[in-house]
Scaffold this active site. Structure first.
Site, PDB file in Angstrom:
ATOM      1  N   PHE A   5       0.826  -1.221   0.000  1.00  0.00           N
ATOM      2  CA  PHE A   5       0.000   0.000   0.000  1.00  0.00           C
ATOM      3  C   PHE A   5       0.853   1.261   0.000  1.00  0.00           C
ATOM      4  CE2 PHE A   5      -2.343  -3.392   2.248  1.00  0.00           C
ATOM      5  CZ  PHE A   5      -3.271  -3.655   1.242  1.00  0.00           C
ATOM      6  N   ARG A   6       2.037   1.147  -0.595  1.00  0.00           N
ATOM      7  CA  ARG A   6       2.954   2.302  -0.720  1.00  0.00           C
ATOM      8  C   ARG A   6       3.359   2.896   0.632  1.00  0.00           C
ATOM      9  NH1 ARG A   6       4.545   2.744  -5.507  1.00  0.00           N
ATOM     10  NH2 ARG A   6       3.249   1.803  -7.097  1.00  0.00           N
ATOM     11  N   LEU A   7       3.244   2.100   1.678  1.00  0.00           N
ATOM     12  CA  LEU A   7       3.722   2.573   2.991  1.00  0.00           C
ATOM     13  C   LEU A   7       5.170   2.126   3.146  1.00  0.00           C
ATOM     14  CD1 LEU A   7       0.507   1.829   5.056  1.00  0.00           C
ATOM     15  CD2 LEU A   7       1.306   4.016   4.135  1.00  0.00           C
ATOM     16  N   HIS A   8       5.969   2.579   2.183  1.00  0.00           N
ATOM     17  CA  HIS A   8       7.359   2.133   2.115  1.00  0.00           C
ATOM     18  C   HIS A   8       8.148   2.634   3.327  1.00  0.00           C
ATOM     19  CE1 HIS A   8       5.991   1.225  -1.825  1.00  0.00           C
ATOM     20  NE2 HIS A   8       5.967   2.485  -2.214  1.00  0.00           N
TER      21      HIS A   8
END
Ligand SMILES: Cc1cc2nc3c(=O)[nH]c(=O)nc-3n(C[C@H](O)[C@H](O)[C@H](O)COP(=O)(O)O)c2cc1C
Length: 192
Positions: free
Chosen positions: A170-173
């Site tokens: 979820f692009r919570l890199h």
């Protein structure tokens, strides 16, 4: 306690190799020219330790010219899988003649001939011109010792900052940004 980012880099590079990443040592190298225009190209990392990140090239090339004018560079690795990026920036120095000789002499014969032949990034009339130049150089230096050309050497990027980026769902890199203060590194997490 802050982890040493160079140690993390070595671990991540080994992971990339384990994942079978093609050319895991390939890195984008960004330089700046006399007009302050950026340029980027891929080069291969040949050595990395606490002193810095080393690549080899023709020092008369546009990147060599850029580094004479502005001895700072940025590097960027991308490995997928496992979905990781490493960014490095810092001052650039040329390696010693001994280091450059040792690496040059470890290269295959035809790579050494190629390095002597290539006027890197100069206009070429066609591939035949390059083949003729290679053949002439082979006659000048038949198998055996091939001297390292004066305009071929290595550069060491001495990192001021290193950032490790790990892909997460979820692009919570996850991003860890390291800044060097003398011999110590300070760590700062960043929003993705
Ligand atoms: C996978 C890959 C690896 C490369 N490795 C190097 C290298 O280690 N040294 C080098 O001088 N050029 C290397 N090149 C070529 C450079 O990207 C570039 O074309 C060349 O160095 C000329 O750059 P310049 O005109 O900006 O100086 C590589 C290219 C690729 C695609």
């Amino acid at each position: 306690m802050t982890t040493d980012p160079l140690h993390l880099f070595q671990t991540w590079l080994a992971d990339a190799k384990r994942h079978g990443v093609h050319e895991p040592t390939a890195m984008a190298l960004a330089t700046v020219d006399r007009d302050n225009h950026p340029a980027v190209r891929i080069v291969l990392l040949k050595h990395a330790d606490e002193k810095g990140f080393v690549f080899y090239t023709n020092t008369d090339s546009p990147k060599g010219e850029d580094l004479r004018h502005c001895p700072h560079a940025s590097l960027c690795f991308y490995w997928n899988p496992p979905g990781r990026q490493v960014r490095v920036s810092g001052r650039v120095e040329t390696v010693t003649n001994e280091e450059a000789d040792a690496y040059f002499n470890s290269r295959p014969y035809l790579s050494r001939i190629g390095a002597r032949t290539s006027r890197q990034s100069q206009p070429l009339s066609g591939y035949a011109e390059l083949e003729r130049a290679v053949a002439a150089e082979m006659l000048r230096h038949p198998r055996g010792r091939v001297p390292r050309p004066d305009n071929w050497s290595g550069y060491r990027v001495i990192p001021d900052t290193i950032e490790l980026w790990q892909e997460r769902p979820f692009r919570l890199h996850e991003r860890l940004h390291y800044t060097r203060n003398g011999n110590r590194w300070s760590e700062q997490a960043l929003y993705p």
